[in-house]
Design an enzyme around this catalytic site. Structure first.
Site, PDB file in Angstrom:
ATOM      1  N   SER A 297      16.948  25.314  54.422  1.00 25.49           N
ATOM      2  CA  SER A 297      17.557  23.991  54.613  1.00 25.49           C
ATOM      3  C   SER A 297      17.374  23.467  56.036  1.00 25.49           C
ATOM      4  O   SER A 297      17.472  22.266  56.276  1.00 25.49           O
ATOM      5  CB  SER A 297      19.047  24.027  54.263  1.00 25.49           C
ATOM      6  OG  SER A 297      19.773  24.811  55.186  1.00 25.49           O
TER       7      SER A 297
ATOM      8  N   LYS B 244      23.923  24.327  60.218  1.00 28.50           N
ATOM      9  CA  LYS B 244      23.608  22.924  59.995  1.00 28.50           C
ATOM     10  C   LYS B 244      23.680  22.164  61.329  1.00 28.50           C
ATOM     11  O   LYS B 244      24.366  22.590  62.267  1.00 28.50           O
ATOM     12  CB  LYS B 244      24.596  22.278  59.017  1.00 28.50           C
ATOM     13  CG  LYS B 244      24.487  22.767  57.580  1.00 28.50           C
ATOM     14  CD  LYS B 244      23.184  22.359  56.928  1.00 28.50           C
ATOM     15  CE  LYS B 244      23.101  22.824  55.476  1.00 28.50           C
ATOM     16  NZ  LYS B 244      22.977  24.299  55.367  1.00 28.50           N
TER      17      LYS B 244
END
Length: 211
Positions: free
Chosen positions: A129, A166
């Protein structure tokens, strides 16, 4: 520190060694790593500087380019100290870092990362990701923090699950967890959302990739 990398290259050439020769002596599987180091693209820890000095048959002080202080008052440049930190495969929510027992390995990192006495830990990246900046299997060095600046890459807890990596974007009323891989959608949360709490575990200070 740029002088260090130039000295490594000059000493290697002086000894008639190729970059592959030096890589083999130091145990680097990727021969191009020496080229990256000599161009200053890879920082060396204190232990690595010593290893390079041994491989090049030179004193660490000479490799660093320390001044001769026998007849003057110039202070020698000091090597940065390093500390050893644990690397985890996962960081479960609700468990203090120091209490996690599933340690995969230990690595040395510059002591200055732990500014203000902050705790440091390593975490192995899983998934894609955050590609292409972070690859599956990379190790990130994280400084434990309870908050961050908008735009920083952080290890965060969401809904009480294990920590995830993230990019954190802060808006006036929301916090966005932004993947870097365009195939993944960003997720937006309201501040103080009791049903979907977002907690900062730490800020990434270094990426390490095994080559």
């Amino acid at each position: 520190m740029l002088q260090l990398y130039a000295n490594i290259k000059n000493r290697r050439i002086e000894l008639g060694m190729t970059q592959s020769d030096l890589a083999n002596k130091l145990g680097y599987a990727d021969k191009s790593m020496i080229a990256k180091i000599e161009s200053g693209k890879v920082d060396l820890s204190q232990s690595k500087i010593v290893a390079f000095a041994d491989a090049l048959n030179i004193k660490p002080s000479d490799l660093m380019g320390w001044e001769d202080i026998s007849n003057n008052n110039i202070e020698p440049i000091k090597l940065s100290s390093s500390i050893t930190i644990p690397v985890y495969g996962r960081v479960p929510a609700g468990v203090p870092i120091e209490a996690i027992e599933s340690i995969d390995e230990y690595i040395d990192v510059p002591a200055e990362y732990a500014k203000g006495g902050k705790r440091l830990f390593g975490l192995k990246v899983k998934g894609d990701s955050m590609y292409p900046k972070y690859l599956d299997g990379d190790i990130i060095v994280v400084r434990e923090e309870s908050d961050c600046e908008s735009g920083q890459d952080c290890v965060v807890y969401v809904n009480g699950y294990d920590a995830t990596l993230k990019k954190v974007i802060k808006k006036q009323t929301t916090i966005i967890l932004q993947p870097l891989n365009p195939e993944y959608e960003p997720i937006m949360y309201e501040y103080n959302d009791e049903n979907h709490p977002v907690t900062i575990a730490g800020v990434v200070v270094e990426i390490r990739r095994k080559v």
